[in-house]
Design an enzyme around this catalytic site. Structure first.
Site, PDB file in Angstrom:
ATOM      1  N   ASN A 220       0.818  -1.210   0.000  1.00 57.37           N
ATOM      2  CA  ASN A 220       0.000   0.000   0.000  1.00 57.37           C
ATOM      3  C   ASN A 220       0.852   1.260   0.000  1.00 57.37           C
ATOM      4  OD1 ASN A 220      -2.457  -1.581   0.396  1.00 57.37           O
ATOM      5  ND2 ASN A 220      -1.780  -1.861   2.517  1.00 57.37           N
ATOM      6  N   ASN A 221       2.185   1.087  -0.024  1.00 55.74           N
ATOM      7  CA  ASN A 221       3.127   2.198   0.120  1.00 55.74           C
ATOM      8  C   ASN A 221       3.326   2.913  -1.219  1.00 55.74           C
ATOM      9  OD1 ASN A 221       5.570   3.738   0.316  1.00 55.74           O
ATOM     10  ND2 ASN A 221       6.164   2.528   2.091  1.00 55.74           N
TER      11      ASN A 221
ATOM     12  N   ASP B  99      10.564  -7.049   0.566  1.00 55.22           N
ATOM     13  CA  ASP B  99      10.777  -6.699   1.956  1.00 55.22           C
ATOM     14  C   ASP B  99      12.179  -6.126   2.045  1.00 55.22           C
ATOM     15  OD1 ASP B  99       9.603  -6.710   4.639  1.00 55.22           O
ATOM     16  OD2 ASP B  99      11.305  -7.965   5.173  1.00 55.22           O
TER      17      ASP B  99
ATOM     18  N   ASP C 257      16.800   7.014   4.247  1.00 53.23           N
ATOM     19  CA  ASP C 257      17.659   7.646   3.239  1.00 53.23           C
ATOM     20  C   ASP C 257      18.381   8.897   3.737  1.00 53.23           C
ATOM     21  OD1 ASP C 257      16.919   5.628   1.559  1.00 53.23           O
ATOM     22  OD2 ASP C 257      15.662   6.845   0.246  1.00 53.23           O
TER      23      ASP C 257
END
EC number: 3.6.1.66
Length: 233
Positions: free
Chosen positions: A8-9, A99, A188
């Site tokens: 859903n990202n 993942d 990041d």
């Protein structure tokens, strides 16, 4: 060719779109949200590979009209099948899942598979990206070793007994202070690429789409699936 992404990202979807565009792979990524639903899978595997496969299997089961234990869905099962039938006919699309996480060497490769849930407690709201980065830097305060690597395990599931899986890494260091840029998400801003002298959040997105752990894993899958030439990009 349609591929259904088990996530859903939206950040992840945009990044995968950019990677596949760089590879000139002739596929179209669909998210559950494009078909009017969302789902979640309990990620109780002990490895990146196990959790990637759990996500793929959970979504593939929904396509077949099954709700696996540990999978939740926000609409009736029939709705998922109706939407897919309208778009893809009677041939269900393959499911893509990944993942990923960050492994920090001084922390014995934590948070690892728990990267997205790092610092979570039953008594408090989940941390956001900024909170997880702050916690990581706090844990590293007394460590000189700043080495770390990202991991991505990607799986392309055709059916229960037929799938492709690839795992890749991306090595760097953890900075002492977050360095935000115009791109990236998650860890990041604290993941430094020594050769670039920049964090992942500071490099152009097109460069990340070419060299990241996710880019390398998806390149391997794309080659194995025949989306690109074995000697291609």
């Amino acid at each position: 060719m349609y591929i259904l992404l088990a996530s859903n990202n939206e950040h992840k979807r945009r990044e995968i779109d950019g990677i596949l565009e760089h590879l000139a792979a002739a596929v179209t990524i669909l998210q559950p949200r494009d078909l009017g639903f969302s789902f979640d899978v309990v990620e109780d595997g002990t490895t990146f590979a196990a959790n990637a496969l759990l996500k793929a299997q959970g979504l593939a089961a929904l396509i077949r009209g099954e709700l696996r234990p540990g999978t939740s869905l926000n609409v009736p099962l029939e709705t998922v099948q109706e939407k897919l039938a309208t778009l893809c006919g009677d041939q269900p699309p393959p499911v893509l899942a990944d993942d990923s996480g960050i492994c920090v060497h001084a922390l014995e490769n934590r948070p690892g598979i728990y990267s997205a849930r790092y610092g979570n407690s039953p008594d408090t709201p989940p941390l956001d990206d900024r909170g997880r980065n702050a916690l990581l830097l706090q844990e590293l305060q007394n460590h000189r070793n700043r080495g770390a690597h990202y991991v991505c395990n990607a799986v392309l599931l055709y059916d229960a007994d037929r799938y492709l899986q690839a795992q890749e890494t991306w090595h760097g260091e953890i900075v002492e202070t977050p360095r935000d840029g115009r791109t990236g998400f998650g860890y990041d801003p604290v993941f430094l690429l020594p050769r670039h002298g920049q964090t992942v959040a500071e490099i152009p997105q097109a460069e990340k789409d070419r060299i990241s752990h996710r880019a390398k894993a998806l390149r391997a899958l794309a080659r194995a699936a025949g989306w690109i030439e074995a000697t291609g990009t």
